[in-house]
Motif scaffolding. Structure first.
Motif, PDB file in Angstrom:
ATOM      1  N   THR A  95       1.112  11.301  10.461  1.00 40.06           N
ATOM      2  CA  THR A  95       1.686  10.200  11.239  1.00 40.06           C
ATOM      3  C   THR A  95       1.432   8.904  10.488  1.00 40.06           C
ATOM      4  OG1 THR A  95       1.302  11.366  13.316  1.00 40.06           O
ATOM      5  CG2 THR A  95       1.640   8.993  13.457  1.00 40.06           C
ATOM      6  N   THR A  96       2.459   8.054  10.408  1.00 41.77           N
ATOM      7  CA  THR A  96       2.331   6.774   9.731  1.00 41.77           C
ATOM      8  C   THR A  96       2.112   5.668  10.748  1.00 41.77           C
ATOM      9  OG1 THR A  96       3.787   7.551   7.967  1.00 41.77           O
ATOM     10  CG2 THR A  96       3.451   5.168   8.124  1.00 41.77           C
ATOM     11  N   TYR A  97       1.183   4.764  10.408  1.00 40.02           N
ATOM     12  CA  TYR A  97       0.850   3.625  11.267  1.00 40.02           C
ATOM     13  C   TYR A  97       0.993   2.336  10.471  1.00 40.02           C
ATOM     14  CZ  TYR A  97      -1.388   7.157  14.191  1.00 40.02           C
ATOM     15  OH  TYR A  97      -1.635   8.257  14.977  1.00 40.02           O
ATOM     16  N   LEU A  98       1.339   1.270  11.190  1.00 36.41           N
ATOM     17  CA  LEU A  98       1.267  -0.072  10.638  1.00 36.41           C
ATOM     18  C   LEU A  98       0.225  -0.834  11.435  1.00 36.41           C
ATOM     19  CD1 LEU A  98       4.986  -1.150  10.068  1.00 36.41           C
ATOM     20  CD2 LEU A  98       3.304  -0.416   8.368  1.00 36.41           C
ATOM     21  N   VAL A  99      -0.710  -1.445  10.731  1.00 41.02           N
ATOM     22  CA  VAL A  99      -1.769  -2.245  11.342  1.00 41.02           C
ATOM     23  C   VAL A  99      -1.537  -3.694  10.930  1.00 41.02           C
ATOM     24  CG1 VAL A  99      -4.260  -2.663  11.410  1.00 41.02           C
ATOM     25  CG2 VAL A  99      -3.395  -0.312  11.274  1.00 41.02           C
ATOM     26  N   ALA A 100      -1.722  -4.602  11.880  1.00 40.93           N
ATOM     27  CA  ALA A 100      -1.565  -6.029  11.597  1.00 40.93           C
ATOM     28  C   ALA A 100      -2.947  -6.656  11.423  1.00 40.93           C
ATOM     29  CB  ALA A 100      -0.800  -6.716  12.723  1.00 40.93           C
ATOM     30  N   PRO A 101      -3.461  -6.707  10.184  1.00 42.25           N
ATOM     31  CA  PRO A 101      -4.804  -7.243   9.979  1.00 42.25           C
ATOM     32  C   PRO A 101      -4.916  -8.717  10.338  1.00 42.25           C
ATOM     33  CG  PRO A 101      -3.744  -6.822   7.873  1.00 42.25           C
ATOM     34  CD  PRO A 101      -2.843  -6.274   8.934  1.00 42.25           C
ATOM     35  N   ARG A 102      -3.806  -9.438  10.258  1.00 41.73           N
ATOM     36  CA  ARG A 102      -3.829 -10.872  10.576  1.00 41.73           C
ATOM     37  C   ARG A 102      -3.509 -11.154  12.036  1.00 41.73           C
ATOM     38  NH1 ARG A 102      -1.710 -11.706   5.039  1.00 41.73           N
ATOM     39  NH2 ARG A 102      -3.364 -12.838   4.014  1.00 41.73           N
ATOM     40  N   GLY A 103      -3.378 -10.129  12.837  1.00 38.84           N
ATOM     41  CA  GLY A 103      -3.144 -10.340  14.268  1.00 38.84           C
ATOM     42  C   GLY A 103      -1.675 -10.391  14.630  1.00 38.84           C
TER      43      GLY A 103
ATOM     44  N   GLN B 260      12.505  -0.870   8.864  1.00 36.94           N
ATOM     45  CA  GLN B 260      12.584  -0.028   7.672  1.00 36.94           C
ATOM     46  C   GLN B 260      11.379  -0.301   6.779  1.00 36.94           C
ATOM     47  OE1 GLN B 260      16.310  -1.144   5.820  1.00 36.94           O
ATOM     48  NE2 GLN B 260      17.358   0.581   6.776  1.00 36.94           N
ATOM     49  N   LEU B 261      10.901   0.762   6.143  1.00 38.37           N
ATOM     50  CA  LEU B 261       9.902   0.634   5.089  1.00 38.37           C
ATOM     51  C   LEU B 261      10.602   0.927   3.770  1.00 38.37           C
ATOM     52  CD1 LEU B 261       6.669   2.364   6.436  1.00 38.37           C
ATOM     53  CD2 LEU B 261       7.078  -0.064   6.070  1.00 38.37           C
ATOM     54  N   HIS B 262      10.372   0.075   2.784  1.00 40.02           N
ATOM     55  CA  HIS B 262      11.019   0.208   1.483  1.00 40.02           C
ATOM     56  C   HIS B 262       9.985   0.499   0.406  1.00 40.02           C
ATOM     57  CE1 HIS B 262      14.800  -1.660   2.893  1.00 40.02           C
ATOM     58  NE2 HIS B 262      13.987  -2.322   3.685  1.00 40.02           N
TER      59      HIS B 262
ATOM     60  N   ARG C 227      14.402   3.085  -2.212  1.00 35.89           N
ATOM     61  CA  ARG C 227      14.425   3.985  -1.052  1.00 35.89           C
ATOM     62  C   ARG C 227      13.967   3.256   0.198  1.00 35.89           C
ATOM     63  NH1 ARG C 227      10.537   8.096  -2.088  1.00 35.89           N
ATOM     64  NH2 ARG C 227       9.205   7.098  -0.575  1.00 35.89           N
ATOM     65  N   ALA C 228      14.753   3.381   1.252  1.00 41.85           N
ATOM     66  CA  ALA C 228      14.398   2.783   2.542  1.00 41.85           C
ATOM     67  C   ALA C 228      14.284   3.890   3.575  1.00 41.85           C
ATOM     68  CB  ALA C 228      15.459   1.782   2.974  1.00 41.85           C
ATOM     69  N   THR C 229      13.253   3.810   4.397  1.00 40.07           N
ATOM     70  CA  THR C 229      13.057   4.769   5.467  1.00 40.07           C
ATOM     71  C   THR C 229      13.122   4.029   6.788  1.00 40.07           C
ATOM     72  OG1 THR C 229      11.606   6.075   4.031  1.00 40.07           O
ATOM     73  CG2 THR C 229      11.486   6.506   6.407  1.00 40.07           C
ATOM     74  N   ALA C 230      14.126   4.360   7.600  1.00 30.34           N
ATOM     75  CA  ALA C 230      14.269   3.742   8.922  1.00 30.34           C
ATOM     76  C   ALA C 230      13.246   4.358   9.867  1.00 30.34           C
ATOM     77  CB  ALA C 230      15.679   3.959   9.449  1.00 30.34           C
ATOM     78  N   PHE C 231      12.764   3.547  10.796  1.00 31.33           N
ATOM     79  CA  PHE C 231      11.794   4.047  11.762  1.00 31.33           C
ATOM     80  C   PHE C 231      11.962   3.346  13.097  1.00 31.33           C
ATOM     81  CE2 PHE C 231       9.605   0.428   9.817  1.00 31.33           C
ATOM     82  CZ  PHE C 231       9.172  -0.267  10.932  1.00 31.33           C
ATOM     83  N   ARG C 232      11.346   3.941  14.098  1.00 33.79           N
ATOM     84  CA  ARG C 232      11.151   3.314  15.400  1.00 33.79           C
ATOM     85  C   ARG C 232       9.650   3.323  15.626  1.00 33.79           C
ATOM     86  NH1 ARG C 232      14.188   2.291  20.391  1.00 33.79           N
ATOM     87  NH2 ARG C 232      15.871   2.513  18.926  1.00 33.79           N
ATOM     88  N   ALA C 233       9.119   2.188  16.055  1.00 31.20           N
ATOM     89  CA  ALA C 233       7.670   2.039  16.212  1.00 31.20           C
ATOM     90  C   ALA C 233       7.303   1.968  17.692  1.00 31.20           C
ATOM     91  CB  ALA C 233       7.200   0.775  15.508  1.00 31.20           C
ATOM     92  N   ASP C 234       6.197   2.595  18.015  1.00 31.17           N
ATOM     93  CA  ASP C 234       5.602   2.501  19.345  1.00 31.17           C
ATOM     94  C   ASP C 234       4.249   1.821  19.189  1.00 31.17           C
ATOM     95  OD1 ASP C 234       7.647   4.097  20.680  1.00 31.17           O
ATOM     96  OD2 ASP C 234       6.766   5.805  19.613  1.00 31.17           O
TER      97      ASP C 234
ATOM     98  N   LEU D  58       4.687   4.970  13.784  1.00 29.77           N
ATOM     99  CA  LEU D  58       6.072   5.038  13.330  1.00 29.77           C
ATOM    100  C   LEU D  58       6.647   6.444  13.484  1.00 29.77           C
ATOM    101  CD1 LEU D  58       5.948   2.951  10.022  1.00 29.77           C
ATOM    102  CD2 LEU D  58       6.025   2.168  12.392  1.00 29.77           C
ATOM    103  N   ARG D  59       7.873   6.482  13.949  1.00 32.15           N
ATOM    104  CA  ARG D  59       8.657   7.715  13.998  1.00 32.15           C
ATOM    105  C   ARG D  59       9.876   7.475  13.125  1.00 32.15           C
ATOM    106  NH1 ARG D  59      10.856   7.942  18.981  1.00 32.15           N
ATOM    107  NH2 ARG D  59      10.011   5.949  19.619  1.00 32.15           N
TER     108      ARG D  59
END
Length: 157
Positions: free
Chosen positions: A67-75, A91-93, A97-104, A153-154
């Motif tokens: 599972t891929t996560y995005l963390v916001a270190p700066r808040g 999208q993550l690039h 190559r770009a990967t579309a995602f939906r984030a929860d 990310l999904r």
């Protein structure tokens, strides 16, 4: 029965310094455009909440058990606000190559193992934004969890 109101502070935003904004982030973004991830960094593109235009910034995705996560270190950063306003779509690039995602968004109660792993991998770059001791306890990490949004990310075609 009376109504009880409780004020909850929004997560803070720690602005990047001049060096980060004008040197480090542009270098990381340029490397990512060329397909060179600095320790796995990627470019995040999200629709701007006011302009509707694509906004891109370097991020450090974290993979845990597939599972891929995005963390916001700066808040509560601009990309966090834009991602929320865009319904979690982005999208993550990496290179071309770009990967579309939906984030929860991950609830605070589930962030501890994610933040611990993130700090193990990325503390050399972003540790100062967490305002923690070198070897923080689980309680210390849980205490600062509300200040750092995390998204699961999904990916989708």
């Amino acid at each position: 029965m009376g109504l009880v109101c409780r004020m909850v502070a929004a997560p803070t935003y720690k602005k990047p310094g001049w060096f980060t904004k004008h040197v480090f982030d542009p270098v990381v973004a340029a490397a990512s455009r060329l397909g060179i991830g600095v320790a796995g960094s990627r470019r995040l593109t999200v629709r701007g909440r006011s302009s509707g235009e694509p906004r891109t910034t370097p991020v450090n995705p974290l993979e845990i058990d597939g599972t891929t996560y995005l963390v916001a270190p700066r808040g509560n950063t601009q990309w966090v606000r834009n991602l929320r306003a865009a319904g979690g779509e982005g999208q993550l690039h990496h290179g071309r190559r770009a990967t579309a995602f939906r984030a929860d968004e991950v609830p605070d109660s589930e962030k501890l193992p994610i933040l611990k792993t993130y700090l193990d991998k990325w503390a050399w770059e972003v540790g100062a934004f967490f305002e923690l001791d070198k070897d923080p306890s689980d309680a210390d990490i849980q205490r600062i969890a509300p200040e750092h949004p995390v998204f699961r990310l999904r990916t989708h075609p």
